[in-house]
Design an enzyme around this catalytic site. Structure first.
Site, mmCIF file in Angstrom:
data_model
loop_
_atom_site.group_PDB
_atom_site.id
_atom_site.type_symbol
_atom_site.label_atom_id
_atom_site.label_comp_id
_atom_site.label_asym_id
_atom_site.label_seq_id
_atom_site.Cartn_x
_atom_site.Cartn_y
_atom_site.Cartn_z
ATOM 1 C CG ASN A 129 -0.314 -0.131 2.524
ATOM 2 O OD1 ASN A 129 0.833 -0.549 2.625
ATOM 3 N ND2 ASN A 129 -1.033 0.232 3.576
ATOM 4 C CG ASP A 189 0.229 -3.967 10.746
ATOM 5 O OD1 ASP A 189 0.646 -3.401 9.708
ATOM 6 O OD2 ASP A 189 -0.957 -3.905 11.123
#
Length: 432
Positions: free
Chosen positions: A91, A306
């Site tokens: 992303n 993450d």
């Protein structure tokens, strides 16, 4: 080729300290009181030696948001955190949905040279969930992409998810799913429960995650594809995975949990501090305890950070406008030690399993997560298990300072990291 001697280390924290001789890119010899010439010597003082950590879920922000992180600063944070390989999520801006972008990220990782940077390709074009991206082209590129994810967005169309699993199966690829049924999370700001209700925040129900996990396990079984579930956050998801893994199935399913979901709960939302806003949201004490047990028994395969750095303006604002995400690369080990090792749920071999061996297996890396043994690649991390340190976000290597662990005392300190025999971090400093 250089020779590095690691003095007084304990592989996997077991037995009496020994010496490890690294010759070039491999471990040449392990034994007591090795008497040899070496170009560099690290006096480890009994540090635990483990295979270098592998992170399946890292946001490096380059290209597009170099104000929040770059491949270089993210690689520095990774090396200081004990990592020798990271998987950079798709992303970015532009999205890594084609060979040009993934090759750019791969080349930048090679130029920096502190960790192996493996680009993750998008599953769908522009992360829009409408049509499959150029999966085969990315796989055939010099980046040799094997993991694909629309992380930040769920591949919510079941037909698209089926096709992605079928297509990636043809070349041994992995589809990593951000499990979130979008129709159940419209406007959601926090875990749906008592805290969200008291704070007036729109709730994010646990079934929004669990429904997608159950669906995609069934799709993996039907197609024979390989599925990886990103950032598992609920007790229900752990139970679904436990049920699925108990079945005979041709589909391969793995899952990760983040450090913050092993430690933090939605009780932290009381101050409305956006530092605690993350996707999926912080859950309850029951969820945290269930996730720890699931990681310990192998239901959840591994820890993935993450790592999601943000520029100050994206966090220093009201809760609803803040972007979700937390730093993770330099604090992951300490949180795993605190929640899993000191609680007795994992020993140091267990840490190697969830932070190195299983992630490498899931991603198909043959040179990472290897045993600490003669003849193996010298991708290593040395850890002082007794040391404690205080988290100061401003002192971390990432450009972003959005760490929810600010001011915490964490156990376990990385003494040194070696990538193919080259020291990339030593005593809190990056080495080139």
């Amino acid at each position: 080729m250089s020779r590095v001697l690691l003095k007084d280390v304990r592989p996997y924290g077991e037995g009496e300290p020994v010496d490890v001789l690294v010759d070039g890119e491999v471990i040449a010899e392990i034994g007591a009181n090795l008497d040899t010439d070496a170009d560099e010597i690290i006096q480890a003082g009994g540090a635990v030696a483990l295979p270098g950590f592998v992170d399946l879920h890292t946001h490096l922000r380059e290209p597009g948001r170099e104000d929040a992180e770059t491949v270089e600063t993210g690689s520095m944070a990774a090396a200081l955190g004990g990592y020798t390989a990271v998987f950079a999520m798709a992303n970015t801006d532009p999205v890594a949905d084609n060979a040009v972008i993934v090759e750019h990220v791969w080349r930048r990782g090679r130029e920096v040279g502190l960790v192996d940077v493996h680009p993750v390709g998008a599953v769908t074009v522009g992360l829009k969930g409408e049509k499959l991206a150029e999966l085969g082209t990315m796989r055939r590129s010099i980046a040799e992409v094997r993991v694909f994810s629309d992380d930040g967005h769920c591949v919510h169309d079941p037909l698209l998810m089926r096709r992605a699993l079928e297509y990636t199966k043809s070349f041994g690829g992995v589809v990593a799913q951000h499990a979130e049924e979008p129709r159940l999370t419209v406007g959601a700001q926090a875990h749906e429960g008592a805290n969200a209700a008291r704070l007036g925040l729109a709730g994010w129900p646990a079934p929004a995650e669990e429904a997608i996990v159950a669906r995609d396990c069934l799709l993996a079984g039907h197609t024979g594809g390989t599925l990886h579930i990103c950032h598992v956050s609920t007790e229900g998801t752990a139970e679904i995975l436990r049920w699925w893994k108990s079945r005979e199935s041709s589909g391969r399913v793995s899952a990760e949990v983040t450090p913050h979901h092993l430690l933090l709960t939605d009780d932290r939302l009381a101050t409305y501090d956006p530092i605690n806003k993350v996707n999926p949201p912080l859950r309850t004490d029951a969820d945290v305890l269930a996730l720890r047990q699931a990681l310990a028994d192998g239901t959840v395969d591994c820890v993935a950070t993450d790592h999601a750095p943000h520029a100050a303006q994206d966090k220093d604002c009201e809760w609803s406008a803040a972007k979700p995400g937390m730093l993770g690369l330099q604090t992951a080990l300490g949180i795993v030690v605190q929640t899993m090792v000191r609680s007795g749920l994992l020993d140091w071999r267990g840490v190697a399993r969830v932070m190195s061996e299983r992630p490498a297996e899931i991603a198909g890396l043959t040179d990472q997560g290897r045993p600490v043994a003669a003849g193996e690649p010298a991708n290593l991390v040395l850890v002082d298990p007794d040391a404690e340190w205080t988290v100061r976000a401003a002192e971390l290597a990432s450009l972003g300072e959005n760490s929810p662990f600010e001011g915490m005392r964490l156990p376990g300190r990385v003494v040194a990291t070696l990538l193919r025999g080259r020291i990339t971090a030593h005593e809190g400093k990056v080495t080139r």
